[in-house]
Design a protein around this motif. Sequence first.
Motif, PDB file in Angstrom:
ATOM      1  N   LEU A   1       0.884  -1.155   0.000  1.00 45.78           N
ATOM      2  CA  LEU A   1       0.000   0.000   0.000  1.00 45.78           C
ATOM      3  C   LEU A   1       0.923   1.206   0.000  1.00 45.78           C
ATOM      4  N   GLY A   2       1.194   1.707  -1.190  1.00 46.92           N
ATOM      5  CA  GLY A   2       2.242   2.720  -1.324  1.00 46.92           C
ATOM      6  C   GLY A   2       3.574   2.041  -1.086  1.00 46.92           C
ATOM      7  N   ARG A   3       4.267   2.484  -0.063  1.00 41.88           N
ATOM      8  CA  ARG A   3       5.562   1.885   0.268  1.00 41.88           C
ATOM      9  C   ARG A   3       5.469   0.907   1.436  1.00 41.88           C
ATOM     10  N   VAL A   4       4.268   0.761   1.980  1.00 41.07           N
ATOM     11  CA  VAL A   4       4.079  -0.071   3.164  1.00 41.07           C
ATOM     12  C   VAL A   4       3.694  -1.491   2.745  1.00 41.07           C
ATOM     13  N   PRO A   5       4.510  -2.494   3.134  1.00 40.49           N
ATOM     14  CA  PRO A   5       4.158  -3.876   2.792  1.00 40.49           C
ATOM     15  C   PRO A   5       3.017  -4.373   3.677  1.00 40.49           C
ATOM     16  N   LYS A   6       2.102  -5.103   3.077  1.00 40.29           N
ATOM     17  CA  LYS A   6       1.000  -5.727   3.799  1.00 40.29           C
ATOM     18  C   LYS A   6       1.054  -7.217   3.490  1.00 40.29           C
ATOM     19  N   THR A   7       1.235  -8.021   4.515  1.00 41.87           N
ATOM     20  CA  THR A   7       1.298  -9.463   4.345  1.00 41.87           C
ATOM     21  C   THR A   7      -0.012 -10.079   4.788  1.00 41.87           C
ATOM     22  N   SER A   8      -0.545 -10.944   3.945  1.00 45.18           N
ATOM     23  CA  SER A   8      -1.744 -11.699   4.272  1.00 45.18           C
ATOM     24  C   SER A   8      -1.392 -13.174   4.258  1.00 45.18           C
ATOM     25  N   VAL A   9      -2.113 -13.936   5.060  1.00 40.84           N
ATOM     26  CA  VAL A   9      -1.840 -15.357   5.212  1.00 40.84           C
ATOM     27  C   VAL A   9      -3.161 -16.113   5.112  1.00 40.84           C
ATOM     28  N   ARG A  10      -3.096 -17.319   4.556  1.00 38.70           N
ATOM     29  CA  ARG A  10      -4.284 -18.171   4.597  1.00 38.70           C
ATOM     30  C   ARG A  10      -3.857 -19.622   4.711  1.00 38.70           C
ATOM     31  N   ALA A  11      -4.767 -20.421   5.244  1.00 38.75           N
ATOM     32  CA  ALA A  11      -4.536 -21.857   5.329  1.00 38.75           C
ATOM     33  C   ALA A  11      -4.805 -22.462   3.964  1.00 38.75           C
ATOM     34  N   THR A  12      -3.959 -23.383   3.552  1.00 36.91           N
ATOM     35  CA  THR A  12      -4.180 -24.111   2.310  1.00 36.91           C
ATOM     36  C   THR A  12      -5.213 -25.209   2.570  1.00 36.91           C
ATOM     37  N   ALA A  13      -5.678 -25.839   1.515  1.00 37.52           N
ATOM     38  CA  ALA A  13      -6.606 -26.959   1.676  1.00 37.52           C
ATOM     39  C   ALA A  13      -5.956 -28.056   2.513  1.00 37.52           C
ATOM     40  N   GLU A  14      -4.682 -28.325   2.258  1.00 39.34           N
ATOM     41  CA  GLU A  14      -3.960 -29.326   3.048  1.00 39.34           C
ATOM     42  C   GLU A  14      -3.862 -28.909   4.507  1.00 39.34           C
ATOM     43  N   GLY A  15      -3.580 -27.637   4.744  1.00 41.07           N
ATOM     44  CA  GLY A  15      -3.486 -27.133   6.110  1.00 41.07           C
ATOM     45  C   GLY A  15      -4.797 -27.254   6.861  1.00 41.07           C
ATOM     46  N   ARG A  16      -5.898 -26.921   6.183  1.00 38.43           N
ATOM     47  CA  ARG A  16      -7.223 -27.053   6.800  1.00 38.43           C
ATOM     48  C   ARG A  16      -7.519 -28.516   7.123  1.00 38.43           C
ATOM     49  N   ASP A  17      -7.183 -29.388   6.208  1.00 37.93           N
ATOM     50  CA  ASP A  17      -7.426 -30.818   6.415  1.00 37.93           C
ATOM     51  C   ASP A  17      -6.589 -31.348   7.572  1.00 37.93           C
ATOM     52  N   ARG A  18      -5.323 -30.969   7.622  1.00 33.22           N
ATOM     53  CA  ARG A  18      -4.447 -31.433   8.705  1.00 33.22           C
ATOM     54  C   ARG A  18      -4.910 -30.885  10.051  1.00 33.22           C
ATOM     55  N   PHE A  19      -5.353 -29.631  10.066  1.00 27.42           N
ATOM     56  CA  PHE A  19      -5.847 -29.048  11.319  1.00 27.42           C
ATOM     57  C   PHE A  19      -7.114 -29.768  11.768  1.00 27.42           C
ATOM     58  N   ARG A  20      -8.004 -30.041  10.840  1.00 28.47           N
ATOM     59  CA  ARG A  20      -9.249 -30.761  11.161  1.00 28.47           C
ATOM     60  C   ARG A  20      -8.929 -32.129  11.774  1.00 28.47           C
ATOM     61  N   HIS A  21      -7.982 -32.848  11.191  1.00 26.89           N
ATOM     62  CA  HIS A  21      -7.593 -34.150  11.741  1.00 26.89           C
ATOM     63  C   HIS A  21      -6.974 -34.007  13.133  1.00 26.89           C
ATOM     64  N   HIS A  22      -6.202 -32.960  13.332  1.00 25.90           N
ATOM     65  CA  HIS A  22      -5.591 -32.704  14.638  1.00 25.90           C
ATOM     66  C   HIS A  22      -6.671 -32.470  15.694  1.00 25.90           C
ATOM     67  N   VAL A  23      -7.661 -31.647  15.361  1.00 26.00           N
ATOM     68  CA  VAL A  23      -8.753 -31.367  16.292  1.00 26.00           C
ATOM     69  C   VAL A  23      -9.531 -32.645  16.597  1.00 26.00           C
ATOM     70  N   GLU A  24      -9.786 -33.454  15.588  1.00 25.74           N
ATOM     71  CA  GLU A  24     -10.487 -34.727  15.796  1.00 25.74           C
ATOM     72  C   GLU A  24      -9.697 -35.644  16.728  1.00 25.74           C
ATOM     73  N   ALA A  25      -8.385 -35.669  16.570  1.00 22.15           N
ATOM     74  CA  ALA A  25      -7.540 -36.495  17.442  1.00 22.15           C
ATOM     75  C   ALA A  25      -7.600 -35.978  18.878  1.00 22.15           C
ATOM     76  N   LEU A  26      -7.577 -34.664  19.058  1.00 22.03           N
ATOM     77  CA  LEU A  26      -7.682 -34.098  20.408  1.00 22.03           C
ATOM     78  C   LEU A  26      -9.034 -34.420  21.038  1.00 22.03           C
ATOM     79  N   ARG A  27     -10.094 -34.353  20.239  1.00 21.23           N
ATOM     80  CA  ARG A  27     -11.428 -34.699  20.757  1.00 21.23           C
ATOM     81  C   ARG A  27     -11.476 -36.155  21.203  1.00 21.23           C
ATOM     82  N   ALA A  28     -10.885 -37.040  20.420  1.00 24.71           N
ATOM     83  CA  ALA A  28     -10.861 -38.457  20.773  1.00 24.71           C
ATOM     84  C   ALA A  28     -10.126 -38.673  22.088  1.00 24.71           C
ATOM     85  N   ILE A  29      -9.035 -37.962  22.289  1.00 20.97           N
ATOM     86  CA  ILE A  29      -8.287 -38.058  23.553  1.00 20.97           C
ATOM     87  C   ILE A  29      -9.139 -37.526  24.696  1.00 20.97           C
TER      88      ILE A  29
END
Length: 86
Positions: free
Chosen positions: A46-74
């Motif tokens: 934005l002019g001279r100011v850098p703006k960084t944006s981040v997003r989860a990839t499809a793989e990242g979302r899938d891996r996070f979902r599996h992680h949450v499911e594993a925590l729920r099972a525990i």
Amino acid sequence: MSVLCSVDWCDFAFLRDTVDLSDSALSKQLSTLKNSGQVEQQRKYLGRVPKTSVRATAEGRDRFRHHVEALRAIAERIPPAGIPGE
């Protein structure tokens, strides 16, 4: 990852403030996630100011979902609090 999985793109500063990390600590975490294909970053100016944006990839979302499911099972194996004899 929970923040990133709840949005399309997330501003670096918002993410940093939300997870209460320093710029360098968040950058290190994001580098690790990026190297494993779980997030992608986009830098715009934005002019001279850098703006960084981040997003989860499809793989990242899938891996996070599996992680949450594993925590729920525990968590489901833990007896409820307040049972006599425990």
